[in-house]
Design a protein around this motif. Structure first.
Motif, PDB file in Angstrom:
ATOM      1  N   ILE A 103      65.940 -20.821  -4.022  1.00 18.45           N
ATOM      2  CA  ILE A 103      64.868 -20.241  -3.365  1.00 18.45           C
ATOM      3  C   ILE A 103      64.134 -19.474  -4.330  1.00 18.45           C
ATOM      4  O   ILE A 103      62.738 -19.610  -4.781  1.00 18.45           O
ATOM      5  CB  ILE A 103      65.002 -19.286  -2.440  1.00 18.45           C
ATOM      6  CG1 ILE A 103      65.757 -20.204  -1.137  1.00 18.45           C
ATOM      7  CG2 ILE A 103      64.015 -18.340  -1.704  1.00 18.45           C
ATOM      8  CD1 ILE A 103      66.470 -19.466  -0.138  1.00 18.45           C
ATOM      9  N   SER A 130      62.502 -21.971  -7.289  1.00 18.36           N
ATOM     10  CA  SER A 130      61.272 -22.422  -6.795  1.00 18.36           C
ATOM     11  C   SER A 130      59.772 -21.972  -6.853  1.00 18.36           C
ATOM     12  O   SER A 130      58.898 -22.427  -7.051  1.00 18.36           O
ATOM     13  CB  SER A 130      61.411 -22.776  -5.010  1.00 18.36           C
ATOM     14  OG  SER A 130      61.212 -21.662  -4.218  1.00 18.36           O
ATOM     15  N   ARG A 131      60.198 -20.579  -7.191  1.00 17.84           N
ATOM     16  CA  ARG A 131      58.927 -19.725  -7.658  1.00 17.84           C
ATOM     17  C   ARG A 131      58.535 -20.147  -9.000  1.00 17.84           C
ATOM     18  O   ARG A 131      57.475 -20.205  -9.371  1.00 17.84           O
ATOM     19  CB  ARG A 131      59.095 -18.004  -7.758  1.00 17.84           C
ATOM     20  CG  ARG A 131      59.588 -17.595  -6.457  1.00 17.84           C
ATOM     21  CD  ARG A 131      58.370 -17.131  -5.561  1.00 17.84           C
ATOM     22  NE  ARG A 131      57.800 -15.802  -6.239  1.00 17.84           N
ATOM     23  CZ  ARG A 131      56.604 -15.869  -6.233  1.00 17.84           C
ATOM     24  NH1 ARG A 131      55.849 -16.484  -5.316  1.00 17.84           N
ATOM     25  NH2 ARG A 131      55.866 -14.739  -6.893  1.00 17.84           N
ATOM     26  N   SER A 187      59.813 -26.370  -4.100  1.00 19.00           N
ATOM     27  CA  SER A 187      59.311 -25.907  -2.978  1.00 19.00           C
ATOM     28  C   SER A 187      59.276 -26.600  -1.543  1.00 19.00           C
ATOM     29  O   SER A 187      59.645 -25.953  -0.653  1.00 19.00           O
ATOM     30  CB  SER A 187      57.735 -25.103  -3.289  1.00 19.00           C
ATOM     31  OG  SER A 187      56.884 -26.266  -3.298  1.00 19.00           O
ATOM     32  N   GLY A 188      59.429 -27.831  -2.044  1.00 21.54           N
ATOM     33  CA  GLY A 188      59.459 -28.607  -0.738  1.00 21.54           C
ATOM     34  C   GLY A 188      60.708 -28.601  -0.153  1.00 21.54           C
ATOM     35  O   GLY A 188      61.085 -28.328   1.133  1.00 21.54           O
ATOM     36  N   VAL A 205      62.656 -25.898  -0.408  1.00 23.06           N
ATOM     37  CA  VAL A 205      63.008 -24.773   0.213  1.00 23.06           C
ATOM     38  C   VAL A 205      62.503 -24.575   1.539  1.00 23.06           C
ATOM     39  O   VAL A 205      62.903 -24.125   2.461  1.00 23.06           O
ATOM     40  CB  VAL A 205      62.364 -23.606  -0.852  1.00 23.06           C
ATOM     41  CG1 VAL A 205      62.457 -22.260  -0.040  1.00 23.06           C
ATOM     42  CG2 VAL A 205      63.327 -23.489  -2.037  1.00 23.06           C
ATOM     43  N   ARG A 206      61.135 -25.196   1.963  1.00 25.06           N
ATOM     44  CA  ARG A 206      60.435 -25.163   3.008  1.00 25.06           C
ATOM     45  C   ARG A 206      61.303 -26.000   3.886  1.00 25.06           C
ATOM     46  O   ARG A 206      61.647 -25.528   5.240  1.00 25.06           O
ATOM     47  CB  ARG A 206      59.156 -25.817   2.734  1.00 25.06           C
ATOM     48  CG  ARG A 206      58.050 -24.630   2.358  1.00 25.06           C
ATOM     49  CD  ARG A 206      56.696 -25.252   2.496  1.00 25.06           C
ATOM     50  NE  ARG A 206      56.346 -26.527   1.917  1.00 25.06           N
ATOM     51  CZ  ARG A 206      56.012 -26.775   0.880  1.00 25.06           C
ATOM     52  NH1 ARG A 206      55.915 -25.538  -0.090  1.00 25.06           N
ATOM     53  NH2 ARG A 206      55.801 -27.950   0.192  1.00 25.06           N
ATOM     54  N   GLN A 207      61.798 -27.108   3.538  1.00 21.93           N
ATOM     55  CA  GLN A 207      62.607 -27.743   4.423  1.00 21.93           C
ATOM     56  C   GLN A 207      63.801 -27.127   4.918  1.00 21.93           C
ATOM     57  O   GLN A 207      64.419 -27.036   5.924  1.00 21.93           O
ATOM     58  CB  GLN A 207      63.143 -29.394   3.744  1.00 21.93           C
ATOM     59  CG  GLN A 207      63.377 -30.411   4.699  1.00 21.93           C
ATOM     60  CD  GLN A 207      63.843 -31.623   3.771  1.00 21.93           C
ATOM     61  OE1 GLN A 207      63.825 -31.794   2.828  1.00 21.93           O
ATOM     62  NE2 GLN A 207      63.875 -32.737   4.554  1.00 21.93           N
ATOM     63  N   TYR A 264      64.554 -23.599   5.095  1.00 27.43           N
ATOM     64  CA  TYR A 264      63.934 -22.889   6.085  1.00 27.43           C
ATOM     65  C   TYR A 264      63.672 -23.448   7.424  1.00 27.43           C
ATOM     66  O   TYR A 264      63.947 -22.844   8.395  1.00 27.43           O
ATOM     67  CB  TYR A 264      62.832 -22.032   5.431  1.00 27.43           C
ATOM     68  CG  TYR A 264      63.265 -20.797   4.350  1.00 27.43           C
ATOM     69  CD1 TYR A 264      64.366 -20.905   3.936  1.00 27.43           C
ATOM     70  CD2 TYR A 264      62.522 -19.671   4.221  1.00 27.43           C
ATOM     71  CE1 TYR A 264      65.132 -19.916   3.062  1.00 27.43           C
ATOM     72  CE2 TYR A 264      62.763 -18.685   3.531  1.00 27.43           C
ATOM     73  CZ  TYR A 264      63.867 -18.773   2.744  1.00 27.43           C
ATOM     74  OH  TYR A 264      64.432 -17.549   2.036  1.00 27.43           O
ATOM     75  N   ALA A 265      62.953 -24.410   7.424  1.00 23.36           N
ATOM     76  CA  ALA A 265      62.681 -25.395   8.644  1.00 23.36           C
ATOM     77  C   ALA A 265      63.965 -25.439   9.504  1.00 23.36           C
ATOM     78  O   ALA A 265      63.797 -25.430  10.657  1.00 23.36           O
ATOM     79  CB  ALA A 265      61.676 -26.317   8.402  1.00 23.36           C
ATOM     80  N   SER A 266      65.081 -26.006   8.742  1.00 25.14           N
ATOM     81  CA  SER A 266      65.839 -26.573   9.486  1.00 25.14           C
ATOM     82  C   SER A 266      66.733 -25.179  10.134  1.00 25.14           C
ATOM     83  O   SER A 266      67.394 -25.156  10.882  1.00 25.14           O
ATOM     84  CB  SER A 266      66.953 -27.251   8.471  1.00 25.14           C
ATOM     85  OG  SER A 266      67.514 -26.303   7.391  1.00 25.14           O
ATOM     86  N   GLU A 293      61.762 -17.370  13.883  1.00 27.10           N
ATOM     87  CA  GLU A 293      61.310 -16.815  12.592  1.00 27.10           C
ATOM     88  C   GLU A 293      61.870 -15.557  12.246  1.00 27.10           C
ATOM     89  O   GLU A 293      62.426 -15.261  11.015  1.00 27.10           O
ATOM     90  CB  GLU A 293      59.930 -17.232  12.283  1.00 27.10           C
ATOM     91  CG  GLU A 293      59.469 -18.583  12.165  1.00 27.10           C
ATOM     92  CD  GLU A 293      59.086 -19.144  13.427  1.00 27.10           C
ATOM     93  OE1 GLU A 293      59.295 -18.553  14.771  1.00 27.10           O
ATOM     94  OE2 GLU A 293      58.595 -20.313  13.569  1.00 27.10           O
TER      95      GLU A 293
END
Length: 113
Positions: free
Chosen positions: A19, A22-23, A29-30, A32-34, A36-38, A60
């Motif tokens: 995470i 990814s900065r 970043s994709g 990381v988003r995936q 978090y979404a899971s 959330e």
């Protein structure tokens, strides 16, 4: 949850490192988003199972709280305090408090990395 972290803290550490990385590396970043979404999707399903409904932002907010608590645990914060915070969150969301249940996680100190 605490036992899962204690059994494999390296997985959680890797995720936090990814995470943060990814900065600096936008190509991560994709993923990381995936990730978090899971987690949010799993929490959303869990909240529905305990009758919390589809409150906007509930999954959330719950994930953000748990994510912070896991980070504290990995950083060596008192595991009993983290466990109490997780139990409080559970009851706040409508779960039944555990009564008369002995701890099964054998966490007597900070998670060792």
């Amino acid at each position: 949850m605490l036992a899962l972290i204690a059994d494999n803290p390296d997985l959680q550490v890797f995720q936090y490192e990814m995470i943060l990385e990814s900065r600096r590396r936008p190509e991560l970043s994709g993923a990381v988003r995936q990730l978090y979404a899971s987690y949010v999707a799993a929490l959303s399903a869990g909240l529905r199972r305990i009758g919390f409904g589809n409150q906007g932002g509930a999954a959330e907010a719950t994930f953000a709280a748990l994510d912070g608590l896991v980070l504290q645990l990995l950083a060596g914060v008192d595991p009993i305090g983290v466990e109490n915070a997780i139990r409080y969150l559970w009851v706040t969301l409508g779960g039944q408090p555990a009564t008369g249940v002995e701890r099964q996680d054998n966490l007597s100190g900070p998670v060792r990395l």
